[in-house]
Scaffold this motif. Structure first.
Motif, mmCIF file in Angstrom:
data_model
loop_
_atom_site.group_PDB
_atom_site.id
_atom_site.type_symbol
_atom_site.label_atom_id
_atom_site.label_comp_id
_atom_site.label_asym_id
_atom_site.label_seq_id
_atom_site.Cartn_x
_atom_site.Cartn_y
_atom_site.Cartn_z
ATOM 1 N N ALA A 94 0.821 -1.212 0.000
ATOM 2 C CA ALA A 94 0.000 0.000 0.000
ATOM 3 C C ALA A 94 0.852 1.259 0.000
ATOM 4 O O ALA A 94 0.564 2.214 -0.717
ATOM 5 C CB ALA A 94 -0.935 -0.002 1.207
ATOM 6 N N PRO A 101 4.161 5.252 8.191
ATOM 7 C CA PRO A 101 3.931 3.808 8.184
ATOM 8 C C PRO A 101 4.740 3.076 9.259
ATOM 9 O O PRO A 101 4.249 2.123 9.864
ATOM 10 C CB PRO A 101 4.377 3.388 6.778
ATOM 11 C CG PRO A 101 4.162 4.602 5.941
ATOM 12 C CD PRO A 101 4.529 5.749 6.842
ATOM 13 N N MET A 120 -4.685 -0.316 8.653
ATOM 14 C CA MET A 120 -3.735 -0.863 7.692
ATOM 15 C C MET A 120 -4.455 -1.676 6.619
ATOM 16 O O MET A 120 -4.183 -1.559 5.424
ATOM 17 C CB MET A 120 -2.688 -1.701 8.425
ATOM 18 C CG MET A 120 -1.860 -0.889 9.417
ATOM 19 S SD MET A 120 -0.967 -1.878 10.629
ATOM 20 C CE MET A 120 0.429 -2.446 9.662
ATOM 21 N N ALA A 121 -5.403 -2.503 7.051
ATOM 22 C CA ALA A 121 -6.156 -3.329 6.104
ATOM 23 C C ALA A 121 -6.932 -2.458 5.125
ATOM 24 O O ALA A 121 -7.015 -2.769 3.932
ATOM 25 C CB ALA A 121 -7.100 -4.256 6.857
ATOM 26 N N MET A 124 -4.728 -1.305 2.449
ATOM 27 C CA MET A 124 -4.233 -2.407 1.623
ATOM 28 C C MET A 124 -5.269 -2.935 0.643
ATOM 29 O O MET A 124 -4.939 -3.710 -0.259
ATOM 30 C CB MET A 124 -3.741 -3.546 2.523
ATOM 31 C CG MET A 124 -2.506 -3.174 3.340
ATOM 32 S SD MET A 124 -2.169 -4.319 4.698
ATOM 33 C CE MET A 124 -1.708 -5.816 3.824
ATOM 34 N N SER A 155 -0.016 -9.782 11.536
ATOM 35 C CA SER A 155 -0.448 -10.147 10.181
ATOM 36 C C SER A 155 -1.807 -10.853 10.199
ATOM 37 O O SER A 155 -2.598 -10.708 9.264
ATOM 38 C CB SER A 155 0.609 -11.033 9.512
ATOM 39 O OG SER A 155 1.812 -10.314 9.330
ATOM 40 N N ILE A 158 -4.439 -8.111 10.593
ATOM 41 C CA ILE A 158 -4.629 -7.386 9.331
ATOM 42 C C ILE A 158 -5.442 -8.228 8.352
ATOM 43 O O ILE A 158 -6.397 -7.746 7.734
ATOM 44 C CB ILE A 158 -3.268 -7.013 8.713
ATOM 45 C CG1 ILE A 158 -2.532 -6.005 9.608
ATOM 46 C CG2 ILE A 158 -3.453 -6.433 7.316
ATOM 47 C CD1 ILE A 158 -1.077 -5.793 9.220
ATOM 48 N N ASP A 214 3.005 -7.065 7.431
ATOM 49 C CA ASP A 214 2.912 -5.638 7.739
ATOM 50 C C ASP A 214 3.959 -4.834 6.977
ATOM 51 O O ASP A 214 3.638 -3.842 6.335
ATOM 52 C CB ASP A 214 2.999 -5.388 9.249
ATOM 53 C CG ASP A 214 4.262 -5.956 9.878
ATOM 54 O OD1 ASP A 214 4.930 -6.809 9.260
ATOM 55 O OD2 ASP A 214 4.586 -5.560 11.016
ATOM 56 N N PHE A 242 1.587 -4.006 3.992
ATOM 57 C CA PHE A 242 1.123 -2.652 4.304
ATOM 58 C C PHE A 242 2.126 -1.630 3.804
ATOM 59 O O PHE A 242 1.763 -0.659 3.136
ATOM 60 C CB PHE A 242 0.915 -2.522 5.807
ATOM 61 C CG PHE A 242 0.759 -1.111 6.290
ATOM 62 C CD1 PHE A 242 -0.323 -0.343 5.874
ATOM 63 C CD2 PHE A 242 1.698 -0.529 7.137
ATOM 64 C CE1 PHE A 242 -0.467 0.974 6.305
ATOM 65 C CE2 PHE A 242 1.560 0.774 7.576
ATOM 66 C CZ PHE A 242 0.484 1.528 7.156
#
Length: 247
Positions: A94, A101, A120-121, A124, A155, A158, A214, A242
């Motif tokens: 992303a 970040p 974060m998700a 992404m 992870s 996410i 991540d 991410f």
């Protein structure tokens, strides 16, 4: 016990909704939404302040394989992807790794700010559209010692927040490798090359997967995971992170 009439039920429902609304107002007053990057109070959840938003470097375009920016003379793929046949079919991220970040990833992992996994998700999901929509998400695993110490695998959080089918324990980290920080790419690959294994009884052959992580630095960890899946017969393995360190 006296039975509630229809009117009584309706009044009870209205009262319950009223209490929830008041509770929400009180919670917003006590714990207002904050910028995921710096913690400044903002207007709504997952919204960045202007300063942090302005520093984000969104990744897009670039090489069809690794996702890195193309050099002059390169058209769809970079020279490395044209010549190589690594275990990862495609790699996407992303954001370019930077101060904001890094702050988000660190506060999730070490500050236990687990709500940041949803932020974060959300970021992404745009690069996820470049990858196979039929693939199952597979979080990059932590060794059990690190998992016990941290209490969660970032992870997994996410992947769960992305709203796609995922298998949180398909891969296992069977070797407690040292931290990779400070190692060069060759050293990183050697450190993690036999660190992962499949869950006993896992069905892999013919299936496609997207690894979720991540932060991607050199890709050594993701490639080690991908090799395990490909060796077991996976049709395709891709990676979504991410943030990615650009060199």
């Amino acid at each position: 016990m006296r039975k509630l009439t229809d009117k009584g039920w309706m009044e009870a429902v209205v009262a319950t909704h009223g209490l929830k609304r008041v509770g929400g107002w009180l919670l917003d007053f006590a714990l207002p939404p904050r910028c995921p990057g710096c913690g400044e109070i903002v207007g709504q959840v997952d919204l960045f302040c202007g300063d942090c938003w302005g520093t984000l470097d969104f990744l897009g375009g670039g090489c069809a394989g690794c996702g890195l920016p193309l050099s002059p003379g390169e058209v769809e793929e970079c020279r490395a992807c044209e010549q190589g046949s690594g275990p990862l079919a495609r790699t996407r991220a992303a954001l370019a790794y930077g101060d904001v970040p890094r702050s988000i990833a660190m506060r999730l992992k070490y500050g236990r700010k687990v709500a940041l996994a949803r932020t974060m998700a959300g970021l992404m999901k745009r690069p996820l559209m470049d990858l196979d929509p039929a693939s199952v998400l597979v979080p990059v695993p932590l060794h059990r010692w690190r998992l016990w110490g941290r209490g969660f695998n970032q992870s997994v959080l996410i992947a769960k927040a992305m709203g796609r089918p995922f298998e949180p324990d398909l891969l296992r980290r069977t070797v407690a490798t040292p931290k990779l920080k400070g190692l060069n790419p060759s050293q990183r690959r050697k450190t993690v090359e036999r660190a992962f294994a499949l869950r006993p009884g896992a069905v892999i052959k013919g299936r496609s997967f997207i690894l979720i992580d991540d932060v991607m630095t050199t890709g050594a960890t993701a490639e080690a995971c991908a090799r395990v899946l490909r060796t077991a017969g996976a049709a395709k393995v891709e990676l979504l992170a991410f943030a990615r360190v650009l060199r």
